[in-house]
Write a protein that holds these residues in place. Structure first.
Motif, mmCIF file in Angstrom:
data_model
loop_
_atom_site.group_PDB
_atom_site.id
_atom_site.type_symbol
_atom_site.label_atom_id
_atom_site.label_comp_id
_atom_site.label_asym_id
_atom_site.label_seq_id
_atom_site.Cartn_x
_atom_site.Cartn_y
_atom_site.Cartn_z
ATOM 1 N N PRO A 206 28.078 38.922 37.940
ATOM 2 C CA PRO A 206 29.371 39.098 38.617
ATOM 3 C C PRO A 206 29.391 40.310 39.534
ATOM 4 O O PRO A 206 29.946 40.256 40.630
ATOM 5 N N GLU A 207 28.772 41.402 39.111
ATOM 6 C CA GLU A 207 28.751 42.609 39.949
ATOM 7 C C GLU A 207 27.990 42.353 41.239
ATOM 8 O O GLU A 207 28.425 42.740 42.326
ATOM 9 N N LEU A 227 42.621 39.455 42.551
ATOM 10 C CA LEU A 227 41.308 38.995 42.125
ATOM 11 C C LEU A 227 41.284 38.674 40.635
ATOM 12 O O LEU A 227 40.698 37.676 40.206
ATOM 13 N N ASN A 228 41.922 39.516 39.836
ATOM 14 C CA ASN A 228 41.971 39.253 38.400
ATOM 15 C C ASN A 228 42.696 37.950 38.106
ATOM 16 O O ASN A 228 42.281 37.156 37.251
ATOM 17 N N THR A 229 43.797 37.714 38.815
ATOM 18 C CA THR A 229 44.570 36.490 38.614
ATOM 19 C C THR A 229 43.775 35.264 39.050
ATOM 20 O O THR A 229 43.781 34.230 38.376
ATOM 21 N N PHE A 230 43.084 35.384 40.179
ATOM 22 C CA PHE A 230 42.279 34.262 40.670
ATOM 23 C C PHE A 230 41.137 33.942 39.704
ATOM 24 O O PHE A 230 40.877 32.773 39.392
ATOM 25 N N ALA A 231 40.438 34.969 39.231
ATOM 26 C CA ALA A 231 39.335 34.744 38.304
ATOM 27 C C ALA A 231 39.826 34.081 37.018
ATOM 28 O O ALA A 231 39.206 33.147 36.496
ATOM 29 N N ALA A 232 40.976 34.551 36.509
ATOM 30 C CA ALA A 232 41.534 33.951 35.296
ATOM 31 C C ALA A 232 41.941 32.505 35.530
ATOM 32 O O ALA A 232 41.697 31.623 34.690
ATOM 33 N N ALA A 233 42.560 32.236 36.679
ATOM 34 C CA ALA A 233 43.004 30.878 36.991
ATOM 35 C C ALA A 233 41.829 29.922 37.074
ATOM 36 O O ALA A 233 41.888 28.787 36.568
ATOM 37 N N ASN A 234 40.739 30.358 37.697
ATOM 38 C CA ASN A 234 39.589 29.473 37.829
ATOM 39 C C ASN A 234 38.852 29.284 36.515
ATOM 40 O O ASN A 234 38.287 28.213 36.272
ATOM 41 N N ALA A 235 38.855 30.291 35.661
ATOM 42 C CA ALA A 235 38.285 30.104 34.327
ATOM 43 C C ALA A 235 39.054 29.015 33.579
ATOM 44 O O ALA A 235 38.464 28.143 32.928
ATOM 45 N N ARG A 236 40.379 29.041 33.691
ATOM 46 C CA ARG A 236 41.192 28.015 33.033
ATOM 47 C C ARG A 236 40.959 26.643 33.677
ATOM 48 O O ARG A 236 40.855 25.621 32.985
ATOM 49 N N LEU A 237 40.906 26.618 35.014
ATOM 50 C CA LEU A 237 40.722 25.354 35.729
ATOM 51 C C LEU A 237 39.421 24.678 35.326
ATOM 52 O O LEU A 237 39.396 23.482 35.011
ATOM 53 N N SER A 266 37.034 43.352 31.987
ATOM 54 C CA SER A 266 36.409 44.548 31.411
ATOM 55 C C SER A 266 36.334 45.699 32.402
ATOM 56 O O SER A 266 36.253 46.857 32.001
ATOM 57 N N ARG A 267 36.364 45.387 33.735
ATOM 58 C CA ARG A 267 36.237 46.446 34.731
ATOM 59 C C ARG A 267 37.275 46.251 35.829
ATOM 60 O O ARG A 267 36.947 46.024 36.987
ATOM 61 N N PRO A 268 38.561 46.313 35.494
ATOM 62 C CA PRO A 268 39.623 46.011 36.462
ATOM 63 C C PRO A 268 39.721 46.996 37.598
ATOM 64 O O PRO A 268 40.341 46.699 38.619
ATOM 65 N N SER A 269 39.134 48.152 37.459
ATOM 66 C CA SER A 269 39.303 49.186 38.507
ATOM 67 C C SER A 269 38.256 49.102 39.604
ATOM 68 O O SER A 269 38.201 49.938 40.495
ATOM 69 N N ARG A 270 37.403 48.060 39.567
ATOM 70 C CA ARG A 270 36.321 48.003 40.543
ATOM 71 C C ARG A 270 36.780 47.574 41.925
ATOM 72 O O ARG A 270 36.032 47.596 42.893
ATOM 73 N N HIS A 271 38.028 47.147 42.046
ATOM 74 C CA HIS A 271 38.573 46.831 43.366
ATOM 75 C C HIS A 271 39.899 47.557 43.512
ATOM 76 O O HIS A 271 40.748 47.491 42.634
#
Length: 274
Positions: A206-207, A227-237, A266-271
């Motif tokens: 991912p990095e 980005l966090n919301t998009f990543a979570a949404a696609n994991a669910r999708l 785990s690393r929300p501050s990277r963006h």
């Protein structure tokens, strides 16, 4: 999510005649293994040139994607194959494109194709949004967010492809992308985010995938929350798509989406938020 493939030669005679009225007599055909959203997908070799045909029965649940491709074709000529003809006959909806010379992109770590694809993502993001009916990113992802207010992250007027499967990207004299049936309107950074999942599926961490994304200007418009919301949404999708017994292809994308979601948690501050 795939469609049962029908050999080109099994199309009704009237449909074959309609195609050859555009292409000339077909000398030989090739049916690719990829692109399983189309019932018929075939490269046609004729005396006048090479064409690519996609077709779906008119009562197929995804036949609207054929119309979407036809509608968007004139707006994406700089990054996609030219649409030669669109016809509906004998119960089939048929698109005839120029056949692009080249090969599918290689997304694996270290591939020389990666800068070319990054440039293509940038070029697609710079296309003017056409004033035609398009799906909206907020609608497409609405079922996969925790809170309706989170959908604001995906809102925008940028033309998006949304399916950055490497088999849709053709590397030749130029780099272009096919299969615009899921064209969508939304936030400018979304196509870069979709590509990120495919990079992870190809073996990137991912990095590392996000490092490639940073070279695309639209990525800078994304917030950490978006980005966090998009990543979570696609994991669910993709978890929903795969179900309890996903096939190997779906399992690969599902795992990539889950890995990216876990990384962002785990690393929300990277963006940095804008």
């Amino acid at each position: 999510m795939s469609t049962i493939r029908v050999p080109y030669e099994k199309l009704p005679p009237a449909a074959l005649a309609a195609i050859e009225a555009t292409t000339g007599p077909v000398l030989s055909t090739e049916s690719p293994a990829e692109g399983l959203n189309s019932a018929v997908a075939a490269k046609l070799h004729t005396a006048t040139g090479t064409y690519f045909v996609k077709a779906l029965p008119i009562d197929h649940r995804w036949v609207w994607t054929q119309q979407r491709e036809a509608d968007v074709a004139s707006y994406v000529r700089s990054v996609a194959p030219a649409l030669i003809a669109h016809t509906v006959t004998s119960g089939w909806n048929i698109l005839i494109f120029e056949a692009l010379p080249g090969r599918h992109a290689d997304y694996r770590p270290g591939s020389a194709d990666l800068p070319k694809v990054a440039d293509l993502v940038r070029r697609v993001g710079e296309l003017p949004a056409p004033r035609i009916e398009l799906r909206d990113a907020t609608q497409r992802l609405a079922a996969y967010v925790s809170h309706e207010a989170d959908l604001q992250h995906f809102a925008g007027d940028t033309l998006l492809h949304t399916d950055w499967n490497n088999s849709n990207v053709i590397i030749g004299d130029d780099t272009r992308i096919v299969d615009w049936g899921w064209a969508t309107r939304g936030a400018p950074w979304l196509d870069t985010a979709y590509w990120t999942i495919w990079l992870i599926a190809a073996g990137h961490s991912p990095e590392s995938a996000e490092q490639y994304a940073t070279h695309i200007p639209s990525w800078q418009a994304a917030s950490t929350a978006g980005l966090n919301t998009f990543a979570a949404a696609n994991a669910r999708l993709w978890t929903e798509t795969g179900g309890d017994h996903p096939d190997p292809w779906t399992k690969r994308i599902m795992t990539a989406a889950q890995d990216w979601h876990e990384y962002r948690q785990s690393r929300p501050s990277r963006h940095t938020d804008k």
